[in-house]
Write a protein that holds these residues in place. Structure first.
Motif, PDB file in Angstrom:
ATOM      1  N   CYS A 106       2.928  -9.224   1.265  1.00 46.31           N
ATOM      2  CA  CYS A 106       2.451  -7.840   1.210  1.00 46.31           C
ATOM      3  C   CYS A 106       3.340  -6.999   0.298  1.00 46.31           C
ATOM      4  O   CYS A 106       2.862  -6.076  -0.373  1.00 46.31           O
ATOM      5  CB  CYS A 106       2.430  -7.230   2.613  1.00 46.31           C
ATOM      6  N   GLN A 107       4.631  -7.302   0.276  1.00 46.26           N
ATOM      7  CA  GLN A 107       5.552  -6.561  -0.587  1.00 46.26           C
ATOM      8  C   GLN A 107       5.180  -6.726  -2.057  1.00 46.26           C
ATOM      9  O   GLN A 107       5.297  -5.783  -2.855  1.00 46.26           O
ATOM     10  CB  GLN A 107       6.993  -7.023  -0.354  1.00 46.26           C
ATOM     11  N   GLU A 108       4.696  -7.905  -2.425  1.00 43.12           N
ATOM     12  CA  GLU A 108       4.250  -8.129  -3.802  1.00 43.12           C
ATOM     13  C   GLU A 108       2.956  -7.373  -4.081  1.00 43.12           C
ATOM     14  O   GLU A 108       2.748  -6.875  -5.187  1.00 43.12           O
ATOM     15  CB  GLU A 108       4.059  -9.628  -4.054  1.00 43.12           C
ATOM     16  N   TRP A 109       2.076  -7.288  -3.099  1.00 40.27           N
ATOM     17  CA  TRP A 109       0.848  -6.502  -3.275  1.00 40.27           C
ATOM     18  C   TRP A 109       1.180  -5.063  -3.649  1.00 40.27           C
ATOM     19  O   TRP A 109       0.524  -4.461  -4.491  1.00 40.27           O
ATOM     20  CB  TRP A 109       0.030  -6.477  -1.985  1.00 40.27           C
ATOM     21  N   GLN A 110       2.203  -4.525  -3.000  1.00 37.88           N
ATOM     22  CA  GLN A 110       2.541  -3.118  -3.188  1.00 37.88           C
ATOM     23  C   GLN A 110       3.045  -2.812  -4.598  1.00 37.88           C
ATOM     24  O   GLN A 110       3.117  -1.647  -4.991  1.00 37.88           O
ATOM     25  CB  GLN A 110       3.584  -2.701  -2.148  1.00 37.88           C
ATOM     26  N   LYS A 111       3.365  -3.847  -5.357  1.00 38.84           N
ATOM     27  CA  LYS A 111       3.802  -3.650  -6.738  1.00 38.84           C
ATOM     28  C   LYS A 111       2.617  -3.525  -7.699  1.00 38.84           C
ATOM     29  O   LYS A 111       2.805  -3.166  -8.863  1.00 38.84           O
ATOM     30  CB  LYS A 111       4.692  -4.816  -7.181  1.00 38.84           C
ATOM     31  N   ALA A 112       1.420  -3.838  -7.215  1.00 41.81           N
ATOM     32  CA  ALA A 112       0.222  -3.802  -8.063  1.00 41.81           C
ATOM     33  C   ALA A 112      -0.502  -2.474  -7.856  1.00 41.81           C
ATOM     34  O   ALA A 112      -1.061  -2.219  -6.785  1.00 41.81           O
ATOM     35  CB  ALA A 112      -0.698  -4.976  -7.729  1.00 41.81           C
ATOM     36  N   TYR A 114      -3.293  -1.384  -9.014  1.00 36.50           N
ATOM     37  CA  TYR A 114      -4.732  -1.476  -8.779  1.00 36.50           C
ATOM     38  C   TYR A 114      -5.039  -1.828  -7.328  1.00 36.50           C
ATOM     39  O   TYR A 114      -6.029  -1.347  -6.761  1.00 36.50           O
ATOM     40  CB  TYR A 114      -5.381  -2.483  -9.737  1.00 36.50           C
ATOM     41  N   LEU A 115      -4.186  -2.636  -6.692  1.00 35.74           N
ATOM     42  CA  LEU A 115      -4.393  -2.945  -5.281  1.00 35.74           C
ATOM     43  C   LEU A 115      -4.137  -1.721  -4.410  1.00 35.74           C
ATOM     44  O   LEU A 115      -4.857  -1.474  -3.436  1.00 35.74           O
ATOM     45  CB  LEU A 115      -3.482  -4.099  -4.846  1.00 35.74           C
ATOM     46  N   LYS A 116      -3.112  -0.959  -4.762  1.00 28.69           N
ATOM     47  CA  LYS A 116      -2.822   0.255  -3.992  1.00 28.69           C
ATOM     48  C   LYS A 116      -3.992   1.231  -4.066  1.00 28.69           C
ATOM     49  O   LYS A 116      -4.329   1.893  -3.077  1.00 28.69           O
ATOM     50  CB  LYS A 116      -1.533   0.911  -4.504  1.00 28.69           C
ATOM     51  N   GLN A 117      -4.614   1.311  -5.238  1.00 20.60           N
ATOM     52  CA  GLN A 117      -5.752   2.214  -5.399  1.00 20.60           C
ATOM     53  C   GLN A 117      -6.963   1.723  -4.610  1.00 20.60           C
ATOM     54  O   GLN A 117      -7.622   2.495  -3.902  1.00 20.60           O
ATOM     55  CB  GLN A 117      -6.103   2.340  -6.882  1.00 20.60           C
ATOM     56  N   LEU A 118      -7.263   0.432  -4.723  1.00 21.76           N
ATOM     57  CA  LEU A 118      -8.418  -0.125  -4.023  1.00 21.76           C
ATOM     58  C   LEU A 118      -8.237  -0.094  -2.509  1.00 21.76           C
ATOM     59  O   LEU A 118      -9.201   0.080  -1.761  1.00 21.76           O
ATOM     60  CB  LEU A 118      -8.668  -1.560  -4.490  1.00 21.76           C
ATOM     61  N   ALA A 119      -7.004  -0.270  -2.057  1.00 26.09           N
ATOM     62  CA  ALA A 119      -6.741  -0.302  -0.615  1.00 26.09           C
ATOM     63  C   ALA A 119      -7.000   1.042   0.052  1.00 26.09           C
ATOM     64  O   ALA A 119      -7.221   1.100   1.265  1.00 26.09           O
ATOM     65  CB  ALA A 119      -5.304  -0.746  -0.353  1.00 26.09           C
TER      66      ALA A 119
END
Length: 209
Positions: A106-112, A114-119
């Protein structure tokens, strides 16, 4: 609530994703990742170098597999990242946005970005009952297609994160979705599985937010 939420997610994914798409994706992913593993085992002697090189290769192999399997499907696109510099595969269904990715934390997700926006959509989920008629629904559920290859086996999980990418609300194994296709059609489940899912996720986000 977890069991209820998970079952609603399985029904919604099976409703949105026809089995032929899942089968094609699976085959392409397995072929690409299996080939990369064999290549790196044969060509790299240093385990540290091999591990880093394989991680990069798997990242692009997953993108290539999705592109190869869905290049003629209008719902698929290779999106640019912001700020510019990279791309990511996106499969936009009626009420789900599916993002295939190499398995990371999840920590790696938070670096993206586009994922933060979609989430954020996983917070703003509505409870409309006529979701099937909404062709331009903006509150689509983010589902991360988590892909890994280990010891000759391909693992695919469908993960629905919370709106802050801090944790996973739902973890669904690929086999659970495939099994859903073999069940008798339940009309009640097929009417609005995503609408039920949105309502449940909204309630859960209030608890974790």
């Amino acid at each position: 609530m977890y069991d209820k939420l998970k079952q609603e997610c399985v029904q919604a994914i099976a409703y949105e994703l026809p089995q032929p798409i899942l089968n094609t994706l699976y085959d392409k992913l397995f072929s690409n990742l299996h080939g990369q593993k064999r290549f790196h085992d044969d060509h790299y002697q240093n385990n540290i170098i091999k591990s880093n090189a394989l991680a990069q290769a798997e990242y692009f192999s997953i993108m290539d597999a999705v592109d190869s399997a869905l290049k003629h499907d209008d719902r698929y696109s290779l999106k640019p990242t912001h700020p510019a510099g990279g791309h990511f595969p996106q499969i936009e269904l009626n009420d789900l946005i599916l993002i295939p990715r190499r398995s990371v934390s999840c920590q790696e997700w938070q670096k993206a970005n586009y994922l933060k926006q979609l989430a954020k959509n996983n917070q703003k989920l509505n409870t409309q009952l006529d979701w099937l008629s909404q062709s331009k629904n903006k509150d689509k559920i983010l589902v991360i297609m988590d892909v890994s290859y280990l010891d000759g086996t391909l693992y695919i999980q469908y993960l629905i994160p919370d709106n802050r990418l801090n944790s996973i609300l739902v973890n669904i194994n690929h086999d659970e979705v495939i099994q859903e296709f073999n069940k008798p059609i339940n009309v009640k489940h097929k009417i609005n599985p995503v609408a039920k899912l949105k309502k449940t996720l909204k309630q859960l986000n209030k608890k974790v937010g």
